[in-house]
Motif scaffolding. Structure first.
Motif, short mmCIF file in Angstrom:
data_model
loop_
_atom_site.label_atom_id
_atom_site.label_comp_id
_atom_site.label_asym_id
_atom_site.label_seq_id
_atom_site.Cartn_x
_atom_site.Cartn_y
_atom_site.Cartn_z
N LEU A 92 -12.74 -2.28 6.95
CA LEU A 92 -11.95 -3.15 6.08
C LEU A 92 -11.22 -2.34 5.00
O LEU A 92 -10.04 -2.58 4.73
N LEU A 93 -11.93 -1.39 4.39
CA LEU A 93 -11.32 -0.56 3.36
C LEU A 93 -10.20 0.30 3.96
O LEU A 93 -9.14 0.49 3.35
N LEU A 94 -10.45 0.78 5.19
CA LEU A 94 -9.44 1.59 5.87
C LEU A 94 -8.18 0.76 6.13
O LEU A 94 -7.05 1.25 5.95
N ALA A 95 -8.35 -0.49 6.54
CA ALA A 95 -7.20 -1.36 6.80
C ALA A 95 -6.41 -1.59 5.51
O ALA A 95 -5.17 -1.56 5.50
N LEU A 96 -7.13 -1.82 4.40
CA LEU A 96 -6.47 -2.06 3.12
C LEU A 96 -5.70 -0.83 2.67
O LEU A 96 -4.54 -0.93 2.23
N LEU A 97 -6.32 0.34 2.76
CA LEU A 97 -5.66 1.58 2.33
C LEU A 97 -4.45 1.90 3.20
O LEU A 97 -3.42 2.36 2.71
N ASN A 98 -4.56 1.65 4.52
CA ASN A 98 -3.42 1.88 5.41
C ASN A 98 -2.26 0.94 5.07
O ASN A 98 -1.09 1.32 5.12
N TYR A 99 -2.59 -0.30 4.71
CA TYR A 99 -1.56 -1.26 4.29
C TYR A 99 -0.85 -0.76 3.03
O TYR A 99 0.38 -0.74 2.96
N LEU A 100 -1.65 -0.37 2.02
CA LEU A 100 -1.06 0.12 0.77
C LEU A 100 -0.22 1.36 1.02
O LEU A 100 0.90 1.50 0.48
N ASN A 101 -0.72 2.26 1.84
CA ASN A 101 0.00 3.49 2.15
C ASN A 101 1.34 3.19 2.80
O ASN A 101 2.39 3.71 2.40
N SER A 102 1.30 2.31 3.80
CA SER A 102 2.52 1.97 4.52
C SER A 102 3.52 1.25 3.63
O SER A 102 4.72 1.54 3.64
N TYR A 103 3.02 0.31 2.82
CA TYR A 103 3.90 -0.48 1.96
C TYR A 103 4.57 0.39 0.90
O TYR A 103 5.78 0.30 0.68
N VAL A 104 3.79 1.25 0.25
CA VAL A 104 4.33 2.09 -0.81
C VAL A 104 5.38 3.04 -0.26
O VAL A 104 6.48 3.21 -0.82
N VAL A 105 5.07 3.69 0.87
CA VAL A 105 6.02 4.63 1.46
C VAL A 105 7.30 3.91 1.90
O VAL A 105 8.41 4.39 1.65
N SER A 106 7.15 2.75 2.53
CA SER A 106 8.33 2.02 3.00
C SER A 106 9.19 1.55 1.84
O SER A 106 10.42 1.65 1.88
N LYS A 107 8.56 1.06 0.78
CA LYS A 107 9.31 0.58 -0.38
C LYS A 107 10.08 1.71 -1.04
O LYS A 107 11.28 1.58 -1.34
N VAL A 108 9.40 2.83 -1.28
CA VAL A 108 10.07 3.97 -1.91
C VAL A 108 11.13 4.54 -0.98
O VAL A 108 12.21 4.94 -1.41
N GLY A 109 10.83 4.56 0.32
CA GLY A 109 11.80 5.06 1.30
C GLY A 109 13.06 4.22 1.33
O GLY A 109 14.17 4.75 1.46
N GLN A 110 12.92 2.90 1.20
CA GLN A 110 14.09 2.03 1.18
C GLN A 110 14.98 2.33 -0.02
O GLN A 110 16.20 2.23 0.06
N LYS A 111 14.36 2.69 -1.14
CA LYS A 111 15.14 3.05 -2.32
C LYS A 111 15.90 4.36 -2.08
O LYS A 111 17.04 4.51 -2.54
N ALA A 112 15.27 5.28 -1.34
CA ALA A 112 15.97 6.52 -0.99
C ALA A 112 17.15 6.24 -0.07
O ALA A 112 18.23 6.81 -0.23
#
Length: 603
Positions: A92-112
């Motif tokens: 469960l913790l792994l799923a949460l961390l993967n979600y946060l990782n993916s969301y943060v990278v995608s959001k910042v990447g979209q700004k780039a």
């Protein structure tokens, strides 16, 4: 045209088409990272998330090994609940961390990506007319849309995977060497072959994607030409011819895509084969060690789990590499635009150009669009401020070129152009062009309302000024008769308006700017006789105290000009007023007699 050839090139490519540069992937990732807002805080957050993810992934095989080697043989029933809860909690913790990782990278990447697209659009707007002369609209649109979208695809789904998998691979490899270097060494024998295969296929895949994107640009070019010229196509009943041209471009794109798919289809199975060879080596060697009593069964099971963690990045990379290489090819096409430097720029010491009061001088000006094909040769020309200067002559004599040089769409190869003694290359482009208003035969209107098109001449203009300009251009009455008045939609390029209405909107836009210099390039050519008479009256009043340059083939529109310049082969052949030139019995008289043969008969 030689025997039977169609009058268009089927094989033309955009001049912007360089080979991929070495190391472009790392340059791409570095430059995209530099565009990330708060990149160091972002990096710290992502690294922290990846370390936590790796730590949790490491812990699950450890729990598995402990269960097999300790809990099962010693029948520790109470431990099963804690182990099950631990594995579930870790998942469960792994799923949460993967979600946060993916969301943060995608959001910042979209700004780039937003920054890249804005930078590219802003840069394109500042490039010279020479650049747009040499590069087709469809290809530029493809680079700004399709190629940037490919970078967006990389950031959204693949960039995170590449970074995470690289960290995971290194961490797992180090840990596996630590717990059992012999078994790890057996596994790693296949990896040099995989790295070599990846390198070879990566280069070929990037080249193939380069071809795909180039052919996609050709398809866009064909679409842009066909759709914008649909009236001409249908009027000449050339639908089948255009369909055949599009089919050929489409087929070239299909062939390029098939080649790319073939390379990707070969690459992934080869990587999977190498992974399975490593799996066989671990199972055989590990089983032999277990039978020898050197390894426990739990260690082998845990090692196979670590093997999955080690091979997963390689397997993922074999899938992601096509996206990465495609993005690298797109990035190269984007940077070719961004690296193109405009030639028409402000000098470091450029000054503001004062309002013109005396004259415009062309002094020994030479100009050619293409080397060896001169358009203007040693041109000497003076236009007095506040007067109307008309430019006439045969097609290709250099009339429109003179106005293009004056507004600095191009710079002459030799000579100079001055306004009141100021070389226009020594003043800022904004102060130069802000003094000019242009109305040409090729009317450019934007898809929007009439108000939006008129106000383009002065973005902060009030309604009173807009209506005043429309009245001066004799456009107010027909605008008011439309259902939505000034808020009426005109369609793409003003398709909902007549030719005369479009021309009057363009004139109103130029008048709203209230320029010191007015350039009229066949400005009344699209008007009917009644509209032309109205516009001529308005322009006659508005040209007072302004420097006006009129390019005209219809000599009836320039008879009242203060000065008529007759151009032939890039130079001034004769000049004077209408009456003076008629009396000189030169080239102007010939042109006049051709247009007014009845007057010639009377004389």
């Amino acid at each position: 045209m030689s025997g039977g050839h169609i009058p268009f090139s089927h094989k033309g490519r955009s001049p912007i088409n360089a080979a991929p540069s070495k190391g472009s992937i790392w340059i791409m990732l570095q430059q995209m990272f530099n565009r990330v807002p708060s990149k160091w805080k972002f990096s710290f957050l992502i690294i922290s998330l990846m370390l936590l993810i790796s730590l949790i992934e490491f812990s699950i095989p450890q729990l598995t090994q402990y269960t097999i080697d300790e809990v099962i043989p010693k029948k520790k029933y109470d431990s099963l609940i804690w182990i099950g809860a631990g594995i579930l909690g870790a998942a469960l913790l792994l799923a949460l961390l993967n979600y946060l990782n993916s969301y943060v990278v995608s959001k910042v990447g979209q700004k780039a990506i937003l920054d890249i697209r804005n930078s590219m659009y802003d840069h394109i707007q500042r490039l010279d007319m020479k650049f747009f002369d040499k590069n087709r609209t469809g290809d530029l649109m493809s680079r700004l849309t399709n190629d940037v979208n490919l970078l967006q695809q990389l950031i959204s789904s693949s960039m995170l995977q590449v970074v995470t998998d690289t960290v995971t691979f290194l961490a797992v490899a180090v840990y596996m060497l630590f717990i059992n270097w012999q078994l790890t060494a057996v596994l790693l024998v296949t990896f040099p072959f995989m790295f070599y295969i990846t390198r070879v296929f990566g280069k070929r895949i990037r080249l193939s994607f380069r071809s795909v994107q180039s052919s996609a640009g050709d398809v866009s070019n064909q679409l842009q030409d066909s759709i914008s010229g649909m009236r001409l196509i249908q009027s000449f009943t050339n639908e089948e011819f255009e369909s055949a041209r599009f089919a050929e471009r489409n087929h070239e794109n299909m062939v390029a895509n098939i080649k790319s798919v073939r390379l990707r289809s070969m690459f992934s199975p080869i990587i999977d084969l190498m992974n399975n060879i490593g799996l066989v080596a671990v199972i055989v060697f590990g089983a032999w060690q277990v039978m020898e009593g050197k390894f426990t069964i739990g260690l082998i099971v845990a090692f196979l789990a670590y093997l999955r963690l080690l091979q997963s990045p390689v397997r993922n990379f074999s899938r992601v590499i096509s996206i990465v290489q495609q993005s690298a090819a797109a990035f190269e096409r984007i940077t070719e635009i961004l690296d193109t430097k405009p030639e028409i720029i402000d000098k470091a010491a450029a000054t503001e150009l004062p309002s013109i009061k005396e004259k415009i001088d062309f002094q020994l000006v030479d100009f050619a669009y293409d080397q060896g094909v001169p358009v203007l040769c040693n041109l000497n020309l003076t236009m007095k401020a506040g007067q109307v200067t008309a430019l006439v002559g045969s097609s290709g004599a250099g009339k429109s070129t003179i106005t293009s040089l004056l507004i600095r769409f191009y710079d002459p190869q030799q000579g100079r152009i001055t306004m009141d003694g100021h070389d226009i290359r020594d003043v800022t482009l904004k102060s130069l062009r802000s003094q000019m208003g242009i109305v040409s035969q090729d009317i450019i209107l934007f898809n929007g309302t009439i108000r939006e098109n008129i106000v383009y001449g002065m973005l902060d203009a009030y309604d009173e000024k807009i209506i005043e300009s429309a009245k001066a251009a004799h456009a107010h009455d027909f605008i008011r008769s439309l259902p939505d008045g000034y808020d009426s939609q005109i369609g793409e390029r003003g398709v909902k308006l007549s030719g005369g209405q479009k021309q009057r909107i363009a004139i109103a836009r130029a008048l709203l700017k209230n320029p010191r210099i007015i350039i009229l390039d066949e400005a009344t050519a699209a008007l009917d006789t009644e509209s032309e008479h109205l516009i001529q009256e308005a322009l006659s009043r508005l040209m007072i105290n302004r420097t006006s340059i009129v390019i005209a083939h219809r000599l009836s529109t320039i008879q009242k000009a203060d000065q008529i310049i007759v151009l032939e082969k890039g130079n001034v052949q004769e000049k004077g007023t209408h009456e003076q030139l008629l009396r000189s019995n030169g080239r102007y008289k010939q042109l006049h007699d051709l247009q007014f043969p009845q007057l010639k008969a009377k004389t």
